[in-house]
Design an enzyme around this catalytic site. Structure first.
Site, short mmCIF file in Angstrom:
data_model
loop_
_atom_site.label_atom_id
_atom_site.label_comp_id
_atom_site.label_asym_id
_atom_site.label_seq_id
_atom_site.Cartn_x
_atom_site.Cartn_y
_atom_site.Cartn_z
N GLN A 107 49.69 61.41 48.69
CA GLN A 107 48.60 61.45 47.87
C GLN A 107 48.87 62.51 46.65
O GLN A 107 47.68 62.54 46.18
CB GLN A 107 47.37 62.83 49.04
CG GLN A 107 47.07 61.91 50.21
CD GLN A 107 46.22 62.72 51.31
OE1 GLN A 107 44.97 63.04 51.65
NE2 GLN A 107 46.91 63.51 51.80
N ASN A 108 49.87 62.82 46.91
CA ASN A 108 49.82 63.92 45.55
C ASN A 108 50.16 62.86 44.12
O ASN A 108 50.81 61.70 43.49
CB ASN A 108 50.93 64.68 45.98
CG ASN A 108 51.13 65.75 47.41
OD1 ASN A 108 49.86 65.82 47.34
ND2 ASN A 108 52.19 66.11 47.53
N HIS A 125 47.27 58.10 45.21
CA HIS A 125 45.95 59.17 43.85
C HIS A 125 46.45 58.71 42.61
O HIS A 125 46.29 59.79 41.49
CB HIS A 125 45.64 60.55 44.14
CG HIS A 125 44.48 60.70 45.49
ND1 HIS A 125 44.74 60.79 46.44
CD2 HIS A 125 44.44 59.40 46.81
CE1 HIS A 125 44.39 60.81 47.97
NE2 HIS A 125 43.54 59.37 48.19
N CYS A 133 43.94 54.61 27.38
CA CYS A 133 42.40 54.63 26.74
C CYS A 133 40.87 53.85 28.08
O CYS A 133 41.77 52.68 28.38
CB CYS A 133 42.70 54.07 25.93
SG CYS A 133 40.72 53.35 25.30
N CYS A 161 42.00 52.86 18.85
CA CYS A 161 40.30 52.64 18.85
C CYS A 161 39.62 53.91 19.43
O CYS A 161 38.41 53.86 19.49
CB CYS A 161 39.80 51.98 20.11
SG CYS A 161 40.08 52.62 21.54
N ASN A 224 52.21 70.80 59.62
CA ASN A 224 50.88 71.57 58.34
C ASN A 224 50.28 73.12 58.44
O ASN A 224 50.86 73.42 59.98
CB ASN A 224 49.83 71.03 58.55
CG ASN A 224 48.68 70.69 57.15
OD1 ASN A 224 48.83 70.10 56.30
ND2 ASN A 224 47.65 71.68 57.45
P1 NAD Z 1 44.78 69.52 50.98
O1 NAD Z 1 44.84 70.27 49.41
O2 NAD Z 1 43.20 69.12 51.32
O3 NAD Z 1 45.40 69.98 52.82
C1 NAD Z 1 46.53 71.03 52.23
C2 NAD Z 1 46.80 71.43 53.40
O4 NAD Z 1 48.23 71.64 53.45
C3 NAD Z 1 46.61 72.22 54.12
O5 NAD Z 1 45.71 72.18 55.23
C4 NAD Z 1 47.58 73.41 54.11
O6 NAD Z 1 47.13 74.17 55.50
C5 NAD Z 1 48.72 72.76 54.22
N1 NAD Z 1 49.60 74.19 53.39
C6 NAD Z 1 49.27 74.29 52.25
N2 NAD Z 1 50.79 75.06 52.27
C7 NAD Z 1 52.17 74.34 52.78
C8 NAD Z 1 53.40 74.25 52.91
N3 NAD Z 1 53.69 75.01 52.94
N4 NAD Z 1 54.04 74.01 54.43
C9 NAD Z 1 52.37 72.36 54.74
N5 NAD Z 1 51.85 72.85 54.98
C10 NAD Z 1 51.03 73.16 53.82
O7 NAD Z 1 45.43 68.44 50.86
P2 NAD Z 1 45.03 66.36 50.90
O8 NAD Z 1 45.06 66.41 51.79
O9 NAD Z 1 46.73 66.34 50.08
O10 NAD Z 1 44.19 66.55 49.93
C11 NAD Z 1 44.20 67.28 48.40
C12 NAD Z 1 43.85 66.01 47.62
O11 NAD Z 1 43.58 66.49 46.51
C13 NAD Z 1 44.58 64.86 47.56
O12 NAD Z 1 43.55 64.30 47.12
C14 NAD Z 1 45.54 65.40 46.34
O13 NAD Z 1 46.17 63.91 45.72
C15 NAD Z 1 45.08 66.41 45.78
N6 NAD Z 1 45.96 66.80 45.23
C16 NAD Z 1 46.98 66.84 44.95
C17 NAD Z 1 47.33 67.91 44.53
C18 NAD Z 1 49.47 67.44 43.87
O14 NAD Z 1 49.35 66.59 43.46
N7 NAD Z 1 49.97 69.09 44.16
C19 NAD Z 1 47.76 69.73 44.27
C20 NAD Z 1 46.03 70.06 44.95
C21 NAD Z 1 45.14 68.38 44.80
ZN ZN Z 2 41.49 52.35 23.39
#
Ligand code: NAD
Ligand code: ZN
Length: 257
Positions: A107-108, A125, A133, A161, A224
């Site tokens: 999801q990152n 994501h 654009c 544009c 987690n």
């Molecule tokens: P979330 O923030 O909802 O949950 C993160 C989970 O990770 C929490 O439950 C937390 O307890 C756990 N956590 C934190 N640090 C940890 C570690 N060191 N080891 C193990 N667990 C740990 O994250 P999600 O479920 O990915 O949803 C977040 C949304 O936000 C996603 O849609 C994502 O696209 C976006 N997002 C992405 C980033 C990124 O790309 N790094 C950062 C923030 C948000």
């Molecule tokens: Zn354009």
């Protein structure tokens, strides 16, 4: 299993991985906190304090007020551009290299699995490699555009544009990229083991994928810090830091090569 120690849980996880043909990882923001990128839930990150995510981080909000979106993501953009993969990302790359991991569904948007050198990655994501654009859909490499924005604070515009450029990340209200989603669903169905790492499993529809894997026969291992809604379905649940746990798992797997 009530009194199982961390190392006993890690051993059970390793045995499950060794015993399966198709392990897939499903990762969330928690895998990148050890690289300095705050997750949604870090109370002191300030990322979500004083903002309504559905407004500022939605496609409607973006189109209405791109400056507010860019100002809000500026600190996160700087951090993400500078971030390096941590032990958790590196351990997953090692597992793929050892033939013990088929794919990562993430999801990152931070591209750290790519920087760690994993090859098979489904970015549900989107990512920050490119910007598009919103008017004529020309695609640009994102880094120079974001660096310029961080330097001058002005909303990046299309040189063709003058439409607003949007980083290729999926905002609330947008569809998930269909090819990434289908690839992820196929990997989840094929998996006989899914390693869920650093996700609260609260963001739909991405969080459906561990459930899909489970329903189609996969066992789950959850790593987690906090409990998740899927803990009750999992064979192994480890509430500890992903970097420590995954590097211990990868070290054990490597020993048997
Ligand atoms: P979330 O923030 O909802 O949950 C993160 C989970 O990770 C929490 O439950 C937390 O307890 C756990 N956590 C934190 N640090 C940890 C570690 N060191 N080891 C193990 N667990 C740990 O994250 P999600 O479920 O990915 O949803 C977040 C949304 O936000 C996603 O849609 C994502 O696209 C976006 N997002 C992405 C980033 C990124 O790309 N790094 C950062 C923030 C948000
Ligand atoms: Zn354009």
């Amino acid at each position: 299993m009530i009194h199982e120690t961390l190392s006993q849980k890690i051993s059970r996880a390793v045995s499950l991985i060794r015993a399966t043909q198709h392990t897939v990882a499903f990762t969330g923001a928690g895998i990148s906190t050890e690289s300095g990128i705050p997750d949604f839930r870090s109370p002191d990150s300030g990322l979500w304090s004083g903002v309504d995510p559905m407004t500022v981080a939605s496609i409607f909000g973006f189109k209405r007020n791109p400056q507010a979106f860019y100002d809000w993501v500026a600190p996160l953009t700087r951090t993400t551009l500078d971030a390096q993969p941590n032990n958790a990302h590196l351990a997953l790359a090692k597992m793929e290299m050892l033939g013990q991991l088929d794919a990562i569904i993430t999801q990152n948007i931070d591209m750290l699995h790519t920087r760690a050198n994993n090859k098979k990655i489904f970015e549900l994501h989107g990512h920050m490699r490119e910007a598009t654009c919103i008017n004529c859909f020309t695609v640009y490499p994102a880094e120079p555009i974001l660096e310029k924005f961080l330097a001058d604070g002005e909303v990046p515009l299309c040189s063709g544009c003058s439409g607003v450029l949007k980083p290729n990340v999926i905002l609330f209200g947008e569809q998930l990229p269909i090819r990434e989603l289908q690839g992820a669903q196929d990997a989840a169905r094929k998996a006989d083991l899914m390693l869920v790492v650093g996700s609260s499993l609260e963001v739909e529809p991405a969080s459906e994928l561990p459930r899909l894997a489970y329903r189609t026969g996969a066992k789950l291992i959850i790593i987690n810090l906090e409990p998740t809604p899927a803990d009750k379905m999992a064979e192994v649940v480890i509430h500890a830091h992903a970097g420590e746990v995954l590097s211990a798992i990868a070290r054990e797997l490597e020993k048997t090569e």
